[in-house]
Design a protein around this motif. Structure first.
Motif, PDB file in Angstrom:
ATOM      1  N   SER A  20       0.839  -1.197   0.000  1.00 58.05           N
ATOM      2  CA  SER A  20       0.000   0.000   0.000  1.00 58.05           C
ATOM      3  C   SER A  20       0.879   1.253   0.000  1.00 58.05           C
ATOM      4  N   LEU A  21       0.275   2.369  -0.378  1.00 61.02           N
ATOM      5  CA  LEU A  21       1.011   3.618  -0.538  1.00 61.02           C
ATOM      6  C   LEU A  21       0.550   4.656   0.484  1.00 61.02           C
ATOM      7  N   SER A  22       1.498   5.401   1.021  1.00 61.81           N
ATOM      8  CA  SER A  22       1.183   6.449   1.996  1.00 61.81           C
ATOM      9  C   SER A  22       1.651   7.803   1.471  1.00 61.81           C
ATOM     10  N   PHE A  23       0.905   8.844   1.831  1.00 57.12           N
ATOM     11  CA  PHE A  23       1.247  10.201   1.414  1.00 57.12           C
ATOM     12  C   PHE A  23       0.695  11.177   2.437  1.00 57.12           C
ATOM     13  N   GLN A  24       1.146  12.436   2.368  1.00 59.01           N
ATOM     14  CA  GLN A  24       0.735  13.456   3.325  1.00 59.01           C
ATOM     15  C   GLN A  24      -0.088  14.539   2.649  1.00 59.01           C
ATOM     16  N   THR A  25      -1.029  15.091   3.418  1.00 56.22           N
ATOM     17  CA  THR A  25      -1.836  16.211   2.927  1.00 56.22           C
ATOM     18  C   THR A  25      -1.149  17.528   3.283  1.00 56.22           C
ATOM     19  N   ALA A  26      -1.789  18.642   2.945  1.00 52.10           N
ATOM     20  CA  ALA A  26      -1.214  19.955   3.224  1.00 52.10           C
ATOM     21  C   ALA A  26      -1.024  20.191   4.715  1.00 52.10           C
ATOM     22  N   ILE A  84      -1.077  11.919   7.525  1.00 46.14           N
ATOM     23  CA  ILE A  84      -0.690  10.781   6.695  1.00 46.14           C
ATOM     24  C   ILE A  84      -1.926   9.985   6.281  1.00 46.14           C
ATOM     25  N   VAL A  85      -2.015   9.703   5.008  1.00 47.26           N
ATOM     26  CA  VAL A  85      -3.112   8.912   4.448  1.00 47.26           C
ATOM     27  C   VAL A  85      -2.503   7.669   3.812  1.00 47.26           C
ATOM     28  N   ASN A  86      -3.119   6.534   4.050  1.00 48.07           N
ATOM     29  CA  ASN A  86      -2.670   5.275   3.456  1.00 48.07           C
ATOM     30  C   ASN A  86      -3.749   4.762   2.514  1.00 48.07           C
ATOM     31  N   ALA A  87      -3.332   4.224   1.364  1.00 51.11           N
ATOM     32  CA  ALA A  87      -4.312   3.826   0.356  1.00 51.11           C
ATOM     33  C   ALA A  87      -3.837   2.622  -0.429  1.00 51.11           C
ATOM     34  N   ASP A  88      -4.810   1.859  -0.931  1.00 53.39           N
ATOM     35  CA  ASP A  88      -4.560   0.801  -1.907  1.00 53.39           C
ATOM     36  C   ASP A  88      -4.853   1.379  -3.288  1.00 53.39           C
ATOM     37  N   VAL A  89      -3.931   1.167  -4.211  1.00 55.16           N
ATOM     38  CA  VAL A  89      -4.057   1.767  -5.542  1.00 55.16           C
ATOM     39  C   VAL A  89      -3.891   0.691  -6.601  1.00 55.16           C
ATOM     40  N   GLY A  90      -4.792   0.696  -7.589  1.00 56.25           N
ATOM     41  CA  GLY A  90      -4.712  -0.236  -8.705  1.00 56.25           C
ATOM     42  C   GLY A  90      -4.264   0.466  -9.974  1.00 56.25           C
ATOM     43  N   MET A  91      -3.750  -0.326 -10.913  1.00 56.18           N
ATOM     44  CA  MET A  91      -3.246   0.249 -12.154  1.00 56.18           C
ATOM     45  C   MET A  91      -3.420  -0.741 -13.293  1.00 56.18           C
TER      46      MET A  91
END
Length: 294
Positions: free
Chosen positions: A87-93, A97-104
């Motif tokens: 899973s991928l994590s990223f930060q908002t302004a 921290i937000v964690n998400a599952d992403v498909g492609m």
């Protein structure tokens, strides 16, 4: 001795056949192969191979690239993708921290397979697991850095993943990887206290909108009642004005011609004289005499 020699030769032949098979490689249908030389004078040379079985030989490696659409999901679940947390994590302004599952989903341009291998020097699995995953993560970090948490969690969620798709597609299009779709898999994962705060804010906004709707409805109903009352008042006024006008017209007629009263009485008379009139004059005497003299 002859039997032993025959057996030995058969064993050697079998070993040779196994070695030959081991040195062969297959490019399946729907794939393009890249034969890469590891050693010798031509070290690093590449050769594209269409579907089929080929002699690879010592000092060479064969990489195959599918040309049909690939689907991969970077998830926390061990049942999708690799059995590790991808899973991928990223930060908002705000730094949350937000964690998400992403498909492609993507596919390889068959005419650029050699270019892809020259760029990454890896097969399709390694390119997906490492390079594409890092590109998606970096794009998420870049695009989410300017968004607040309510936007990421709410209506801005779709715009965020669309921006990520555009970034990754632009980065890999020149080397022959065509990004078809990047999408969220399931819900975003935020800290519990953040989710509760967002939900409370959403609920408060909804209640405020509901109150506004109720006020607007009450105002509309009041305006309706007022309009109905005004309509009834205008109707009553119109009727009263008409009646007053009629009375005024009758008054004018009486002043101008006194015989109008007798004419109106005659129109309403049923032809019978009263049995008792209190000693007064009989009605319409003059009118009847006038009629008799004709």
């Amino acid at each position: 001795m002859n039997r032993f020699a025959k057996r030995l030769s058969m064993i050697l032949l079998a070993l040779c056949a196994l070695l030959l098979l081991a040195a062969c490689d297959k490019v399946p249908a729907g794939h393009v192969g890249v034969k890469f030389q590891l050693y010798g004078d031509g070290k690093g040379s590449l050769q594209e191979m269409p579907p089929g079985r080929y002699w690879v030989g010592w000092g060479y490696e064969m990489y195959t690239f599918p040309t049909f659409t690939q689907t991969y999901a970077f998830t926390r679940s061990s049942n999708e993708g690799r059995p590790v947390d991808e899973s991928l994590s990223f930060q908002t302004a705000q730094g949350l921290i937000v964690n998400a599952d992403v498909g492609m989903t993507y596919h390889i341009d068959p005419s650029k397979v050699t270019l892809i291998f020259q760029k990454y020097r890896k097969g399709i699995d390694e390119i997906t697991d490492v390079y594409l995953r890092n590109m998606v993560r970096d794009a998420l970090v870049k695009e989410a850095a300017n968004l607040d948490i309510e936007s990421v969690y709410g209506k801005g969620k779709a715009h965020l993943i669309e921006a990520v798709q555009n970034d990754v597609a632009a980065e890999v299009s020149s080397v022959g990887i065509v990004i078809e779709k990047i999408y969220w898999v399931g819900e975003l994962r935020l800290p519990d206290n953040v989710v509760q705060s967002i939900n409370a804010k959403i609920q408060a906004t909804q209640m405020a909108e509901q109150r506004q709707n109720e006020v607007a409805q009450a105002q509309a109903e009041a305006q309706k009642v007022e309009a109905e009352a005004e309509g009834k008042a205008k109707a009553a006024l119109t009727i009263a004005e008409a009646e007053a006008k009629a009375i005024a017209l009758k008054g004018d007629a009486l002043r101008q011609n006194p015989n109008v009263v007798q004419m109106s009485a005659v129109e309403k008379w049923d032809g019978h004289l009263p049995t008792y009139n209190g000693g007064g004059m009989l009605p319409f005497v003059n009118l009847q005499a006038h009629e008799a003299s004709k």
